[in-house]
Design a protein around this motif. Structure first.
Motif, PDB file in Angstrom:
ATOM      1  N   HIS A   6     -28.065  14.430  14.380  1.00 57.41           N
ATOM      2  CA  HIS A   6     -27.964  13.546  15.550  1.00 57.41           C
ATOM      3  C   HIS A   6     -26.986  12.421  15.245  1.00 57.41           C
ATOM      4  CE1 HIS A   6     -30.753  11.456  12.876  1.00 57.41           C
ATOM      5  NE2 HIS A   6     -30.343  10.337  13.464  1.00 57.41           N
ATOM      6  N   ARG A   8     -30.650  -2.282  10.917  1.00 55.05           N
ATOM      7  CA  ARG A   8     -29.597  -2.233  11.935  1.00 55.05           C
ATOM      8  C   ARG A   8     -29.450  -3.524  12.718  1.00 55.05           C
ATOM      9  NH1 ARG A   8     -29.903   3.406  13.725  1.00 55.05           N
ATOM     10  NH2 ARG A   8     -31.347   4.447  12.314  1.00 55.05           N
ATOM     11  N   HIS A  61     -25.703  13.255  11.487  1.00 59.43           N
ATOM     12  CA  HIS A  61     -26.416  13.281  10.209  1.00 59.43           C
ATOM     13  C   HIS A  61     -27.854  13.720  10.437  1.00 59.43           C
ATOM     14  CE1 HIS A  61     -27.049   9.319  12.036  1.00 59.43           C
ATOM     15  NE2 HIS A  61     -28.228   9.350  11.447  1.00 59.43           N
ATOM     16  N   ASP A  78     -26.514   8.158  15.778  1.00 59.77           N
ATOM     17  CA  ASP A  78     -27.252   6.927  16.107  1.00 59.77           C
ATOM     18  C   ASP A  78     -26.380   6.153  17.089  1.00 59.77           C
ATOM     19  OD1 ASP A  78     -28.770   7.886  14.040  1.00 59.77           O
ATOM     20  OD2 ASP A  78     -28.799   6.017  12.900  1.00 59.77           O
TER      21      ASP A  78
HETATM   22 FE    FE Z   1     -29.915   8.581  12.289  1.00 59.40          FE
END
Ligand code: FE
Ligand code: MD3
Length: 204
Positions: A118, A198, A174, A120
């Motif tokens: 996927h 994040r 990833h 992010d």
């Molecule tokens: Fe991720």
């Protein structure tokens, strides 16, 4: 030497055993305040095999309505617990970013859990890096070379490793292909914990 996509920085063994243990204690307290929940894939309604929780002002959640960041736990409705000082310090040391992290997603993998490939992209601040900390059992991790689903490279992440995903690699695909059970004695009951720090909102 393994060639990783530009902007992916893998730091094997960055955390010594004592730092790893201290982080596990921090996460134990986070999970006590904000229990692990089972995220759901919005399209299929299928549960993730990974269980999650968060700390910091914002947390990532997944349910029938979609993927998003929100300031409260989806089950208890309470605010996420604060980001532990140790994680703030790691971010300051390694992210190269002047704003503090807004979210720490805690992923918990049992032996058979995995995470499909996927990107992010639920963060509006894509200029900030993602900082990942691995604790407990090792895993086979996969990253795309570019911002596309293939080709990809696999490498192993061990307890104490850190990965910093900078500018050009921020949108690479990833995933976690498999967990290697019983490869670490850090967690009493086994499994793997991954922490991702994040920024969510573009800095103002
Ligand atoms: Fe991720
Ligand atoms: C971000 N977690 O939570 S973290 C996730 O090991 C996630 O639990 C994985 O993917 C885990 O979203 C991997 C490390 C990582 C690696 C490459 C990335 C995060 C990344 C590339 C771009 C953005």
């Amino acid at each position: 030497m393994m060639v990783l996509p530009r902007g992916v920085r893998h730091i094997p063994g960055h955390l010594d055993r004592d730092s790893q243990k201290a982080l596990v204690e921090d996460i134990r307290a986070v999970v006590e305040a904000a229990p692990l929940f089972q995220p759901i894939m919005p399209r299929s309604g299928r549960p993730f095999s990974v269980k999650m929780t968060n700390c910091g002002p914002l947390g990532w959640v997944a349910d029938r309505k979609g993927y998003r960041y929100q300031p409260h736990h989806p089950v208890t409705g309470r605010p996420w617990p604060p980001m532990p000082g140790r994680l703030m310090a790691l971010w300051a040391e390694l992210s190269g970013h002047d704003q503090p992290p807004e979210a720490c997603l805690v992923n918990f993998y049992r032996d058979t859990a995995r995470m499909g490939l996927h990107q992010d992209k639920d963060e509006s601040d894509l200029g900030a890096p993602v900082l990942s900390v691995s604790l407990g059992d090792s895993c086979l991790f996969r990253v795309g070379q570019v911002a596309g689903p293939s080709p990809s490279k696999s490498f192993r992440l061990d307890s104490g490793d850190i990965v910093v995903l900078g500018g050009e690699s921020r949108l690479v695909y990833h995933g976690v292909d498999r967990i290697y059970p019983d490869t670490s004695t850090l967690l009493k009951h086994g499994g793997r914990i991954n922490l991702t720090l994040r920024r969510v909102n573009a800095s103002d």
